[in-house]
Scaffold this motif. Sequence first.
Motif, short mmCIF file in Angstrom:
data_model
loop_
_atom_site.label_atom_id
_atom_site.label_comp_id
_atom_site.label_asym_id
_atom_site.label_seq_id
_atom_site.Cartn_x
_atom_site.Cartn_y
_atom_site.Cartn_z
N THR A 125 14.48 -7.16 84.49
CA THR A 125 13.66 -6.08 85.02
C THR A 125 13.53 -4.98 83.97
O THR A 125 14.54 -4.41 83.55
N HIS A 400 7.19 -5.11 92.19
CA HIS A 400 7.14 -6.53 92.51
C HIS A 400 7.81 -7.27 91.36
O HIS A 400 7.73 -6.84 90.20
N HIS A 401 8.47 -8.37 91.66
CA HIS A 401 9.15 -9.12 90.60
C HIS A 401 8.15 -9.50 89.51
O HIS A 401 7.07 -10.02 89.78
N GLU A 404 6.95 -13.21 89.35
CA GLU A 404 6.15 -13.58 90.52
C GLU A 404 4.77 -12.96 90.45
O GLU A 404 3.77 -13.59 90.81
N GLY A 440 3.39 -6.37 88.25
CA GLY A 440 4.38 -5.89 89.20
C GLY A 440 4.30 -4.41 89.49
O GLY A 440 4.92 -3.93 90.44
#
Length: 470
Positions: A125, A400-401, A404, A440
Amino acid sequence: MAALLSHLRSGRFAAPIDALHLPAHGRGAGLPVAMRRLLRRRPGSWDLPELPQIGGPLESEGAVAASQRAAAAAVGVSACWYGVNGATGLLQAALLALASPGQAVLMPRNAHRSLIQACALGGLTPLLFDLPFLSDRGHVGALEAAWLERVLAELDRQGQTPAAAVLVHPTYHGYASDPLPLVALLHQRGLPVLVDEAHGAHLQPGVDPALPISSLAAGADLVVHSLHKSAAGLGQTAVLWCQGTQVDPELVQRCLGWLQTTSPSALLLASCDTALHQWQRPRGRRALRRCLDQGRALADRLSDAGVPLLRTPDPLRLIWHTAAAGINGLEADAWLLQRRLIAELPEPGCLTFCLGFARHRGLAGRMLRRWQQLRLALGSSTPLPPFTPPPLPLLGAPEHHLVEAWRGPQRAVPLDDACGAIAAQLICPYPPGIPLVIPGERLDRSRLRWLQEQRQLWPDQITAMVKIVA
């Protein structure tokens, strides 16, 4: 003839009057003597595989391994690795060595997109912190210790615990502060530090006391130099340095194995060797000092003649502040290209030239004439208005990841219809690789208004559509 080969052989690209762009060897004029001799040999004779006598960056024996050990010893670090796919691959491998899947990494908003991609590859992250903004030119400024202290305080307030930190020193334009207190602040928290010093390989100790110090001298754990951007290496050459006890060199080596080619170019590896060796020799250091003096003298002459310049700590960057003359730097670049003066970095408010390591006899007179002609052709008595800083929090992370958002279902919508949506793409105008938006992140109203404004400034770089998470 193939289109690319035709362009490379054309007079326009083969012999421009003033090619002030990267690679920094200046169309070969600044290459080390040994590399120029090698390139004069029979074409292809240097295109060799990893023969036992040669080896490669990840081999323990052979000429490449011996060269890397000698380079590390000369610099005073524990290890180094040559790279043949630019600083990109080395930055990505270095970041993957610093953090494990599920962990977070603190990094500035001007981090290269390769580091965002590394976060996706490693399941990391990115904790992105904002930077000072210079509104008169539209540039991100240098990170100072007081600013980083604010970021770290916000990190505590949010309860974030990164596994590592990334710094950029110097910036593309040459802005830099002292990295010593920055590295110290991060080390006090137990964070290993990776520095993207792609534009700072020439920050050599003992060459020029006015230059910023290298992040290696400041104690950074991992540092990446782009040898074609700030040393006399061929395109794609780079080096990763490792020092201290916070990073395991064997883990770095394993991560390099994930991302480095198993068929490295012997020519590019030889270029890494000669580019680094050049800075270690007295003759090469004297040549570097001459280039720095030449850059300062050029800037002084142009400034005295009325050319609006923006000074940075790097004398090898010459920045025309076109906005001060009411000229869009992108339009200035197109105008100058037709007159065979090629800059490195056109932007709405500026035009940046990379002087590199070639001699430029008579350049001051030619640039002054071109500036005077440009001002007559495109100039205005009214400067361009100040540039709007991006509406960003001091510290933020994707909602958001990252993976993904990047890899999952997505759809394209007009910017005006994206309010509240999650971005599914990087939005990255020039300078190459500095993302305005990462996958994200949530696109709120203020960010979208700002992107629309940027789109008016960068019509070829920011489209009217954006991909969002479906």
